[in-house]
Design a protein around this motif. Structure first.
Motif, PDB file in Angstrom:
ATOM      1  N   ALA A 177      56.396  -9.878  -9.581  1.00  0.00           N
ATOM      2  CA  ALA A 177      55.233 -10.284  -8.801  1.00  0.00           C
ATOM      3  C   ALA A 177      54.090  -9.290  -8.955  1.00  0.00           C
ATOM      4  O   ALA A 177      52.923  -9.679  -9.138  1.00  0.00           O
ATOM      5  CB  ALA A 177      55.618 -10.434  -7.334  1.00  0.00           C
ATOM      6  N   TYR A 178      54.390  -8.009  -8.899  1.00  0.00           N
ATOM      7  CA  TYR A 178      53.342  -6.996  -8.970  1.00  0.00           C
ATOM      8  C   TYR A 178      52.777  -6.838 -10.382  1.00  0.00           C
ATOM      9  O   TYR A 178      51.667  -6.311 -10.546  1.00  0.00           O
ATOM     10  CB  TYR A 178      53.865  -5.653  -8.464  1.00  0.00           C
ATOM     11  N   ALA A 179      53.509  -7.299 -11.395  1.00  0.00           N
ATOM     12  CA  ALA A 179      53.051  -7.134 -12.773  1.00  0.00           C
ATOM     13  C   ALA A 179      51.724  -7.835 -13.030  1.00  0.00           C
ATOM     14  O   ALA A 179      50.950  -7.423 -13.893  1.00  0.00           O
ATOM     15  CB  ALA A 179      54.113  -7.652 -13.740  1.00  0.00           C
ATOM     16  N   GLY A 180      51.426  -8.903 -12.278  1.00  0.00           N
ATOM     17  CA  GLY A 180      50.193  -9.643 -12.493  1.00  0.00           C
ATOM     18  C   GLY A 180      49.087  -9.308 -11.524  1.00  0.00           C
ATOM     19  O   GLY A 180      48.079 -10.030 -11.438  1.00  0.00           O
ATOM     20  N   ILE A 181      49.228  -8.202 -10.786  1.00  0.00           N
ATOM     21  CA  ILE A 181      48.301  -7.889  -9.696  1.00  0.00           C
ATOM     22  C   ILE A 181      47.333  -6.780 -10.085  1.00  0.00           C
ATOM     23  O   ILE A 181      47.728  -5.760 -10.655  1.00  0.00           O
ATOM     24  CB  ILE A 181      49.088  -7.469  -8.433  1.00  0.00           C
ATOM     25  N   ILE A 182      46.058  -6.985  -9.761  1.00  0.00           N
ATOM     26  CA  ILE A 182      45.058  -5.916  -9.793  1.00  0.00           C
ATOM     27  C   ILE A 182      44.692  -5.630  -8.346  1.00  0.00           C
ATOM     28  O   ILE A 182      44.086  -6.467  -7.662  1.00  0.00           O
ATOM     29  CB  ILE A 182      43.810  -6.330 -10.597  1.00  0.00           C
ATOM     30  N   ALA A 183      45.107  -4.475  -7.850  1.00  0.00           N
ATOM     31  CA  ALA A 183      44.895  -4.152  -6.436  1.00  0.00           C
ATOM     32  C   ALA A 183      43.405  -3.994  -6.146  1.00  0.00           C
ATOM     33  O   ALA A 183      42.647  -3.440  -6.951  1.00  0.00           O
ATOM     34  CB  ALA A 183      45.642  -2.872  -6.081  1.00  0.00           C
ATOM     35  N   LYS A 184      42.997  -4.491  -4.981  1.00  0.00           N
ATOM     36  CA  LYS A 184      41.585  -4.386  -4.589  1.00  0.00           C
ATOM     37  C   LYS A 184      41.453  -4.620  -3.093  1.00  0.00           C
ATOM     38  O   LYS A 184      42.309  -5.248  -2.463  1.00  0.00           O
ATOM     39  CB  LYS A 184      40.743  -5.421  -5.334  1.00  0.00           C
ATOM     40  N   GLU A 185      40.375  -4.115  -2.538  1.00  0.00           N
ATOM     41  CA  GLU A 185      40.062  -4.386  -1.136  1.00  0.00           C
ATOM     42  C   GLU A 185      39.662  -5.855  -0.990  1.00  0.00           C
ATOM     43  O   GLU A 185      38.931  -6.392  -1.829  1.00  0.00           O
ATOM     44  CB  GLU A 185      38.914  -3.495  -0.661  1.00  0.00           C
ATOM     45  N   PRO A 186      40.122  -6.529   0.066  1.00  0.00           N
ATOM     46  CA  PRO A 186      39.722  -7.928   0.256  1.00  0.00           C
ATOM     47  C   PRO A 186      38.243  -8.033   0.619  1.00  0.00           C
ATOM     48  O   PRO A 186      37.651  -7.089   1.152  1.00  0.00           O
ATOM     49  CB  PRO A 186      40.607  -8.386   1.421  1.00  0.00           C
ATOM     50  N   ALA A 187      37.655  -9.178   0.310  1.00  0.00           N
ATOM     51  CA  ALA A 187      36.245  -9.393   0.621  1.00  0.00           C
ATOM     52  C   ALA A 187      36.001  -9.344   2.134  1.00  0.00           C
ATOM     53  O   ALA A 187      34.936  -8.927   2.580  1.00  0.00           O
ATOM     54  CB  ALA A 187      35.782 -10.730   0.054  1.00  0.00           C
ATOM     55  N   GLN A 188      36.989  -9.764   2.904  1.00  0.00           N
ATOM     56  CA  GLN A 188      36.879  -9.764   4.368  1.00  0.00           C
ATOM     57  C   GLN A 188      38.206  -9.325   4.969  1.00  0.00           C
ATOM     58  O   GLN A 188      39.262  -9.707   4.468  1.00  0.00           O
ATOM     59  CB  GLN A 188      36.503 -11.164   4.877  1.00  0.00           C
ATOM     60  N   ASP A 189      38.141  -8.512   5.991  1.00  0.00           N
ATOM     61  CA  ASP A 189      39.348  -8.055   6.673  1.00  0.00           C
ATOM     62  C   ASP A 189      40.162  -9.262   7.147  1.00  0.00           C
ATOM     63  O   ASP A 189      39.614 -10.199   7.737  1.00  0.00           O
ATOM     64  CB  ASP A 189      38.971  -7.167   7.865  1.00  0.00           C
ATOM     65  N   LEU A 190      41.455  -9.240   6.859  1.00  0.00           N
ATOM     66  CA  LEU A 190      42.318 -10.369   7.195  1.00  0.00           C
ATOM     67  C   LEU A 190      42.260 -10.704   8.676  1.00  0.00           C
ATOM     68  O   LEU A 190      42.261 -11.879   9.062  1.00  0.00           O
ATOM     69  CB  LEU A 190      43.761 -10.063   6.770  1.00  0.00           C
TER      70      LEU A 190
END
Length: 269
Positions: A177-190
């Motif tokens: 699952a993590y192999a396809g992820i580019i970590a980033k801050e979300p556009a809006q706080d959840l």
């Protein structure tokens, strides 16, 4: 003693960044649902865990229920027990079933042998077994952050809503699952996104794993689309996959829509 370890869903899941310890910082809302395993704890001459139902892969030493027992036994003189686990929750499905089994083992041992551990102490033990294990101590909706092991209350209630949970039978490891992820801050706080009416969540409440995994496993996206076509207010993959759920205003029978797939439905609390 018999207990019923329940699943949870992720409502939104943002992968924010990688940590120095190799884990990732995330943000998500964990919400308990009523789909359960069953676990019996009985005194026995030797420590053993019998598993029925869905087969649990891996060596006996990797069994989280046994790890939970041994973790407590390092600090408390526990009698030996036999653990009988009836496994109904799919494995590697994003539902937290293994984590629930481990934490419910801790809680059952605490109660059965009157260890008098507080919720905070149980949560500390649970965190040693897995990032999301501590959630199942209180087992109520929370906003989670850091590794998914730190929580704060969230004013979110879906009580009375109907949920349909569909598992396509695809086992997805955390590493995959993590192999396809580019970590980033979300556009809006959840937390801000979840204040909006549930019908608007589909536009802002996102599981970061879902896009890459849907591209690799089209069944995930197909199930989500079918749930929306059937009237879901919100639908999403949960955790690191592959299970997809839909939340409805009223009881909805979709058994014929997902023939051959493992599914569960019920009322949220």
């Amino acid at each position: 003693m018999v207990v019923f370890p329940n699943a949870k869903i992720n409502i939104g899941l943002n992968i924010i960044g990688k940590r120095p310890d190799g884990f990732h910082n995330i943000s998500s809302c964990f919400y308990p649902i009523g789909w359960t395993d069953a676990l019996e704890v009985v005194p026995a001459e030797e420590l053993v865990c019998h598993v029925a139902g869905i087969d649990v892969p891996g060596a006996e030493g990797d069994n989280l229920c046994l790890k939970a027992y041994r973790l407590l036994a390092k600090d408390y003189p526990l009698p030996t027990v036999a653990l009988h686990l009836l496994k109904a929750l799919p494995i590697g499905a994003g539902l937290g079933g293994g984590s629930a089994d481990a934490t419910f083992t801790l809680m059952a041992l605490n109660q059965q042998f009157d260890l008098k551990l507080s919720e905070a102490q149980l949560a500390d033990y649970a965190r040693q077994l897995g990032s999301d294990c501590a959630f199942f101590v209180k087992n109520e909706p929370v906003y989670c952050y850091q590794k998914g092991d730190q929580f704060e209350p969230i004013a979110l209630s879906l009580a009375g809503k109907w949920i349909v949970v569909v598992n396509p039978g695809i086992h997805i490891s955390t590493a995959e699952a993590y192999a396809g992820i580019i970590a980033k801050e979300p556009a809006q706080d959840l937390r801000q996104s979840l204040i909006a009416p549930i019908e608007e969540w589909r536009y802002n409440v996102v599981n970061d794993f879902e896009g890459p995994l849907s591209a690799k496993y089209p069944a995930i996206g197909q199930i989500k689309n079918r749930l929306y076509e059937s009237g879901a207010l919100y639908a999403s993959m949960t955790g690191s996959g592959s299970t997809v759920y839909g939340i409805f205003d009223q009881e909805t029978d979709l058994m014929n829509s997902f023939v051959g797939l493992k599914q569960w439905h019920g009322v949220l609390k």
